[in-house]
Design a protein around this motif. Structure first.
Motif: not given
Length: 475
Positions: A331-335, A368-371, A349-351
């Motif tokens: 997702a991040a690579a395409l964005a 939005l990144s969830l870690e 983007v949501v990761t």
């Protein structure tokens, strides 16, 4: 920003409108406004000074000296060294102070980042020069009955910072203090592996096939919360050796257009040799080295196929890309890919559990990144996510929960729980992100969503075909 601690763990929110990056942006803008105001005040002082010396005022002094004297005193007070010029100087000094403070903070952050990267490079370089010692220690522990993998899993949970050392991968190939960056170092590792037939897609092609019977209209499968986006991952994992599915959800909008949600699952195959399933280690490392992958190409093809079937290809509809682990990397690579952004209007983007800190996602894309603090995977790049207005990171501390290993910290189920906490949290940054993404989470508010699933497969050289889920052969 900390959202509080409870039996489910603590949420720390960075970035977004409440983050340091946004505050620095505001301070920089305020500094510019102060400097502009100082210039305006100085200009007014200059106008007053010219007016006090105007010939008409001198002529008027002969007929009404008292009035002219009072006017001259007023001009002198306003345009003199203790008046408007002093105010302008004070405003300019304040603007310069604010600007210097921002520069000092950013310089300090950059210096710390450089130091950390140097330590990572040195540590990884030192470890890479001790393969015999490390291998002997592992063998000895195994013979003593120690489950090395399980112990390492528990150790990474207790000391998650160890995973940050992976950010020094360039130290393996070029030594400490190398001018190479992370992506260059990883690219050299991938290139070396490719000479042995590993981690390469050379000569392969991608095949994308709609899953029969999985295209449906209705609320089922259409996300309305962040938790729904993460929970979808579990529905897409391949079963019994079958490839994962990529899901594309068409969400109707009030104006008759559509918003598109694309959900990409995580890694399924761990062999270094590329196989028919592109959700594998090869794609992982190629993506993190910023190389083109068939998996990313397949995800784009799936989106285009869905848009074409809906009669909405090329119309500039907004797109949200979401994924867990490898799916988040995709997702991040395409964005971050300018070519993809020219073809698709990616806005969000949501990761979850994905190492994406080094991905150059532009500021116009809201991330939005969830870690999880104890999850090693999102730490593999050895850097923190950007703290900026359009990148929100929600980090959950799993200490005190029933999770005791790094691998369990990485599970989709745990991230679904964390996403639910993020949905309910009071963070201004998360709330603003939710508001901005409302088009994608509208459910059936403006019409019934359409959910389509696709199989993405890698066709290997010499094989010439990829097997569809319906048993047909797609040459």
């Amino acid at each position: 920003m900390t959202e509080g601690r409870g039996p489910t763990g603590r949420l720390d929110v960075t970035g977004g409108i409440g983050g340091v990056g946004a505050a620095l942006e505001d301070l920089t803008a305020a500094s510019a406004r102060l400097a502009e105001t100082a210039g305006d005040v100085a200009e007014v002082a200059a106008v007053l000074l010219r007016a006090s010396l105007h010939a008409d005022l001198l002529v008027a002094a002969a007929s009404c000296p008292a009035e002219v004297l009072r006017a001259a005193e007023g001009f002198a007070q306003l345009a003199g060294p203790t008046g408007l010029p002093a105010d302008a100087a004070a405003l300019l000094a304040l603007a310069m102070s604010v600007r210097s403070a921002v520069a000092a903070y950013e310089g300090g952050e950059e210096a710390v980042s450089t130091l950390v990267e140097s330590v990572q490079d040195s540590a990884v370089f030192a470890l890479s020069r001790q393969p015999v010692v490390i291998s002997a220690a592992v063998v000895a522990a195994d013979r003593a009955g120690v489950d090395v993998a399980a112990e390492a899993d528990r150790l990474l949970f207790r000391a998650p910072w160890l995973a940050d050392l992976a950010g020094g991968v360039e130290g393996v190939v070029a030594g400490p203090a190398t001018p190479l960056d992370y992506e260059d170092g990883l690219g050299l590792v991938v290139g070396a592996a490719a000479t042995r037939g590993w981690l390469t897609e050379a000569g392969a092609h991608v095949a994308v096939t709609p899953v029969p019977g999985r295209a449906r209209t209705g609320r089922l499968g259409a996300p309305t919360t962040i938790a729904d986006l993460v929970a979808t991952q579990a529905e897409l994992d391949g079963r019994d050796g079958q490839p994962d599915h990529v899901r594309v959800v068409q969400v109707p909008q009030t104006n008759g257009s559509s918003a598109w949600v694309v959900v990409v699952p995580g890694t399924q195959e761990w062999s270094p040799a590329a196989g028919a399933n592109p959700s594998d280690l090869t794609s992982d490392l190629l993506l993190m080295a910023r190389k083109e992958t068939l998996l990313a190409a397949g995800v784009e093809t799936a989106l285009r196929m869905a848009q074409h079937q809906a009669g909405r290809d090329g119309l500039g509809d907004p797109v949200l890309l979401a994924g867990h682990s490898q799916g988040g990397i995709v997702a991040a690579a395409l964005a971050a890919d300018p070519g993809f952004r020219r073809r698709q209007r990616v806005t969000h983007v949501v990761t979850s559990g994905a190492p994406v800190s080094r991905m150059p996602v532009p500021p116009e894309v809201a991330v939005l990144s969830l870690e999880h603090r104890q999850d090693a995977v999102p730490r593999l790049e050895g850097e923190r996510n950007a703290d900026r207005r359009t990148w929100v990171t929600v980090t959950r501390d799993l200490r005190g929960s029933d999770v005791q290993t790094a691998s369990a910290s990485h599970s989709v189920a745990r991230y679904r729980d964390t996403a639910a906490l993020a949905d309910a949290c009071g963070s201004s940054s998360v709330k603003a992100w939710r508001t901005g993404s409302s088009a994608f989470l509208a459910g059936d508010a403006h019409g019934m969503p359409t959910v389509r699933d696709y199989v993405v497969e890698r066709t290997l050289p010499g094989v010439g075909s990829a097997r569809r889920p319906d048993g047909k052969i797609d040459a």
